[in-house]
Design a protein around this motif. Structure first.
Motif, PDB file in Angstrom:
ATOM      1  N   ARG A  94     -26.199 -11.475  16.552  1.00 20.43           N
ATOM      2  CA  ARG A  94     -26.973 -12.418  15.734  1.00 20.43           C
ATOM      3  C   ARG A  94     -28.408 -12.527  16.228  1.00 20.43           C
ATOM      4  N   ARG A  95     -28.589 -12.584  17.548  1.00 16.46           N
ATOM      5  CA  ARG A  95     -29.945 -12.683  18.103  1.00 16.46           C
ATOM      6  C   ARG A  95     -30.767 -11.447  17.777  1.00 16.46           C
ATOM      7  N   GLU A  96     -30.154 -10.261  17.884  1.00 14.64           N
ATOM      8  CA  GLU A  96     -30.879  -9.025  17.593  1.00 14.64           C
ATOM      9  C   GLU A  96     -31.260  -8.946  16.113  1.00 14.64           C
ATOM     10  N   GLN A  97     -30.348  -9.365  15.227  1.00 14.80           N
ATOM     11  CA  GLN A  97     -30.655  -9.372  13.800  1.00 14.80           C
ATOM     12  C   GLN A  97     -31.778 -10.347  13.484  1.00 14.80           C
ATOM     13  N   ALA A  98     -31.725 -11.529  14.089  1.00 17.64           N
ATOM     14  CA  ALA A  98     -32.764 -12.529  13.848  1.00 17.64           C
ATOM     15  C   ALA A  98     -34.116 -12.028  14.353  1.00 17.64           C
ATOM     16  N   ALA A  99     -34.120 -11.366  15.503  1.00 17.20           N
ATOM     17  CA  ALA A  99     -35.370 -10.836  16.047  1.00 17.20           C
ATOM     18  C   ALA A  99     -35.931  -9.754  15.130  1.00 17.20           C
TER      19      ALA A  99
END
Length: 131
Positions: A94-99
């Motif tokens: 989720r963090r990588e997608q948001a970034a």
């Protein structure tokens, strides 16, 4: 007082020792501001984390879901601090997608500031013609 495997550790102190926040004051403020959740509920700074507990920590744009693996009241180097917790795989994804979304959006959303009077008139005319 032992520095690792301590049974009684405050949550704000553990977050500071695990290097989520630079100071205990920032960790305490984040907890009181509702940025740290356990089982879907807000926490208090004096809560005692236990090994195996899952915490949702929001810090800036990032939202991490971490599992407590060890307890410590002493702030040490980054490799030792990272051994105190494990981030869940779906949290990392989720963090990588948001970034990636932030990075893609930031490139397309650059503006020169407020529109000028002429540009505002053109916007109003465009909207009026659309209706």
């Amino acid at each position: 007082m032992s520095d690792t495997n301590d049974d009684k550790v405050r949550l704000d102190k553990w977050l500071w020792a695990a290097r989520f926040f630079k100071t205990r004051a920032l960790a305490k403020a984040a907890i009181e501001g509702g940025k740290v959740h356990h089982r879907g509920e807000r926490c208090k700074p004096g809560k005692e984390p236990k090994v195996g507990d899952v915490y949702l920590i929001r810090n800036g744009f990032d939202e991490r879901s971490v599992v407590v693996q060890a307890l410590s009241v002493v702030r040490r180097g980054a490799p030792e601090a990272q051994a105190l917790y494990a981030e869940t795989p779906d949290s990392v994804e989720r963090r990588e997608q948001a970034a990636a979304q932030r990075k893609a959006g930031a490139l397309g959303m650059q503006t020169d500031g407020r529109p000028s009077k002429k540009q505002r008139r053109q916007l109003h005319q465009f909207r009026d013609n659309q209706e």
